[in-house]
Motif scaffolding. Structure first.
Motif, PDB file in Angstrom:
ATOM      1  N   TRP A  22      -4.474   0.083  -0.508  1.00  0.00           N
ATOM      2  CA  TRP A  22      -3.622   0.730  -1.507  1.00  0.00           C
ATOM      3  C   TRP A  22      -4.106   0.439  -2.925  1.00  0.00           C
ATOM      4  O   TRP A  22      -4.188   1.356  -3.762  1.00  0.00           O
ATOM      5  N   SER A  23      -4.429  -0.822  -3.225  1.00  0.00           N
ATOM      6  CA  SER A  23      -4.804  -1.182  -4.592  1.00  0.00           C
ATOM      7  C   SER A  23      -6.123  -0.549  -5.009  1.00  0.00           C
ATOM      8  O   SER A  23      -6.348  -0.289  -6.191  1.00  0.00           O
ATOM      9  N   GLU A  24      -7.002  -0.270  -4.032  1.00  0.00           N
ATOM     10  CA  GLU A  24      -8.303   0.316  -4.354  1.00  0.00           C
ATOM     11  C   GLU A  24      -8.310   1.834  -4.317  1.00  0.00           C
ATOM     12  O   GLU A  24      -9.094   2.472  -5.030  1.00  0.00           O
ATOM     13  N   THR A  25      -7.444   2.430  -3.495  1.00  0.00           N
ATOM     14  CA  THR A  25      -7.494   3.887  -3.304  1.00  0.00           C
ATOM     15  C   THR A  25      -6.189   4.600  -3.670  1.00  0.00           C
ATOM     16  O   THR A  25      -6.168   5.827  -3.752  1.00  0.00           O
ATOM     17  N   ALA A  26      -5.098   3.844  -3.831  1.00  0.00           N
ATOM     18  CA  ALA A  26      -3.759   4.391  -4.063  1.00  0.00           C
ATOM     19  C   ALA A  26      -3.175   5.045  -2.824  1.00  0.00           C
ATOM     20  O   ALA A  26      -2.056   5.552  -2.853  1.00  0.00           O
ATOM     21  N   TRP A  80       5.542   0.847  -3.678  1.00  0.00           N
ATOM     22  CA  TRP A  80       4.138   1.026  -4.077  1.00  0.00           C
ATOM     23  C   TRP A  80       3.922   2.392  -4.722  1.00  0.00           C
ATOM     24  O   TRP A  80       3.155   2.532  -5.671  1.00  0.00           O
ATOM     25  N   GLN A  81       4.610   3.406  -4.201  1.00  0.00           N
ATOM     26  CA  GLN A  81       4.460   4.747  -4.777  1.00  0.00           C
ATOM     27  C   GLN A  81       4.990   4.805  -6.210  1.00  0.00           C
ATOM     28  O   GLN A  81       4.554   5.634  -7.001  1.00  0.00           O
ATOM     29  N   GLN A 115       4.553   2.501  -8.409  1.00  0.00           N
ATOM     30  CA  GLN A 115       3.807   1.575  -9.255  1.00  0.00           C
ATOM     31  C   GLN A 115       2.783   2.270 -10.143  1.00  0.00           C
ATOM     32  O   GLN A 115       2.184   3.272  -9.767  1.00  0.00           O
ATOM     33  N   ASN A 116       2.595   1.668 -11.298  1.00  0.00           N
ATOM     34  CA  ASN A 116       1.484   2.010 -12.186  1.00  0.00           C
ATOM     35  C   ASN A 116       0.906   0.675 -12.640  1.00  0.00           C
ATOM     36  O   ASN A 116       1.368   0.065 -13.597  1.00  0.00           O
TER      37      ASN A 116
END
Length: 383
Positions: free
Chosen positions: A30-34, A48-49, A51-52
């Motif tokens: 998630w942190s690398e690709t969203a 997570w969705q 987040q920015n």
């Protein structure tokens, strides 16, 4: 707070270290690709969705700022002794700290073992810090505020790596109207994670909510007994808008009072135009006998002006709400839901039309009747 909504981060039989190892690759994806991998729990995926992931913004209040917020949150402050009694001993035995935040996510009370507090100091989870999701990413305190439900966040489910060594369990404290008064959190090393912690926090918060409701009902009963009841239609409310007595108005629970309320004529959602009179411990809102008129203005931004005698109240409108009001103005005899649906551009279902009308009626008090929907005051439209 429904037990069916409780979702622990791991089962009692799961090994916390092994669980953290399985979650870490999901967090990295998630942190690398969203992209959010399928195995991620729904409550975490939603967070997570949202987040920015820019830099964390933690600027703790000073001691004076904390005192001011504690005074502002008087209802929450009154519950701290109960929450400490129910949670602090067990939390300390489990290597957790107790954290209580206000309605805006500011941490106002932190209690627990000194070694746990030193570790939380290192990530900025300290008194005076604000821990909403927009400040520090996915965490149980911020997620519980947003979800308005209990949340347990474990290890790599936290958005930021510096929080991966933690498990945090939070439940929002809601008033009878559903507004968030604050959040109660137990936090500690992820190795202390247990599903029973979630049930424990929820039970304490439910007891605190019940105590708050009992206190409020007693205060409202005292207010109603202290203030004489006029014969004319009126509503007696406390300074927060909780209804102590009503006569001639179909309201209960809580009214949304305008800011800077003072004696004299005003417009209140759910009541329409009334005259406010200050009483000992609250306000009496009496039915006004002055003519009310509605003016609709489309440009430069849609709004309604509610004229009552010599006073006017401006109500900003969405494009859809302006369309609905203009349509009702053009059909003084009224329209049912089907008639509204046929005439509203872009409307697709009766359910959505009813929902919009319900929201609009809450904003305009008694100016719109139903069965059929119609305006009950004269209206002037500026297209």
């Amino acid at each position: 707070m429904s037990a069916s909504r409780l979702e622990a981060a791991l089962a009692a039989s799961e090994d916390p270290t092994a669980k953290a190892r399985t979650l870490l690759p999901l967090h990295r994806i998630w942190s690398e690709t969203a992209a959010i991998p399928g195995p991620v729990r729904p409550v975490v995926a939603r967070s997570w969705q949202r987040q920015n992931l820019g830099p964390a913004v933690i600027r703790p209040l000073d001691a004076a700022g904390i005192r001011e917020r504690r005074e502002r949150a008087a209802g929450l402050s009154s519950l701290v002794p109960l929450l400490r009694e129910r949670l602090l001993g067990l939390a300390a035995d489990a290597g957790n700290e107790l954290v209580i935040s206000d309605d805006e996510g500011y941490v106002l009370w932190v209690d627990g073992p000194s070694q746990v507090r030193r570790r939380s100091d290192g990530i900025g989870f300290v008194g005076g810090a604000r821990w909403r999701e927009t400040d520090v990413g996915t965490n149980s305190l911020g997620a519980a505020m947003t979800e308005r439900a209990p949340v347990q966040i474990f290890g790599p489910e936290h958005a930021r790596e510096e929080q991966h060594a933690w498990v945090c369990t939070s439940a929002p404290l809601l008033d009878a109207a559903g507004a968030v008064l604050g959040t109660v959190t137990l936090s500690g090393s992820y190795r202390t994670a247990h599903p029973h912690t979630l049930a424990l926090v929820c039970a304490a918060v439910a007891e605190a909510s019940g105590l708050l409701a009992v206190r409020r009902d007693a205060e409202l009963a005292q207010l109603a007994g202290r203030v004489p009841a006029p014969a004319a239609p009126h509503v007696l409310v406390d300074p927060a808008g909780w209804v102590a007595r009503t006569h001639g108005f179909g309201v209960s629970g809580r009214l949304r009072l305008p800011g800077g309320l003072g004696p004299g004529p005003l417009w209140v959602a759910g009541l329409g135009h009334v005259v406010a009179e200050a009483v000992d411990g609250g306000w009496t809102l009496r039915a006004a006998d002055t003519r009310t008129e509605l003016e609709l203005i489309a440009h430069p931004a849609p709004r309604a002006l509610i004229h009552h005698g010599d006073s006017s109240t401006a109500v900003p409108l969405s494009e859809r709400h302006y369309q609905i009001l203009a349509l009702l103005a053009a059909h003084p005899a009224g329209l049912d839901v089907r008639g509204m649906l046929a005439r509203l551009d872009g409307a697709t279902t009766e359910v959505t039309v009813r929902a919009e009308l319900s929201r609009l009626r809450r904003r305009l008090g008694g100016l719109i009747e139903s069965r059929p929907y119609r305006l009950v005051v004269p209206v002037l439209v500026h297209g």
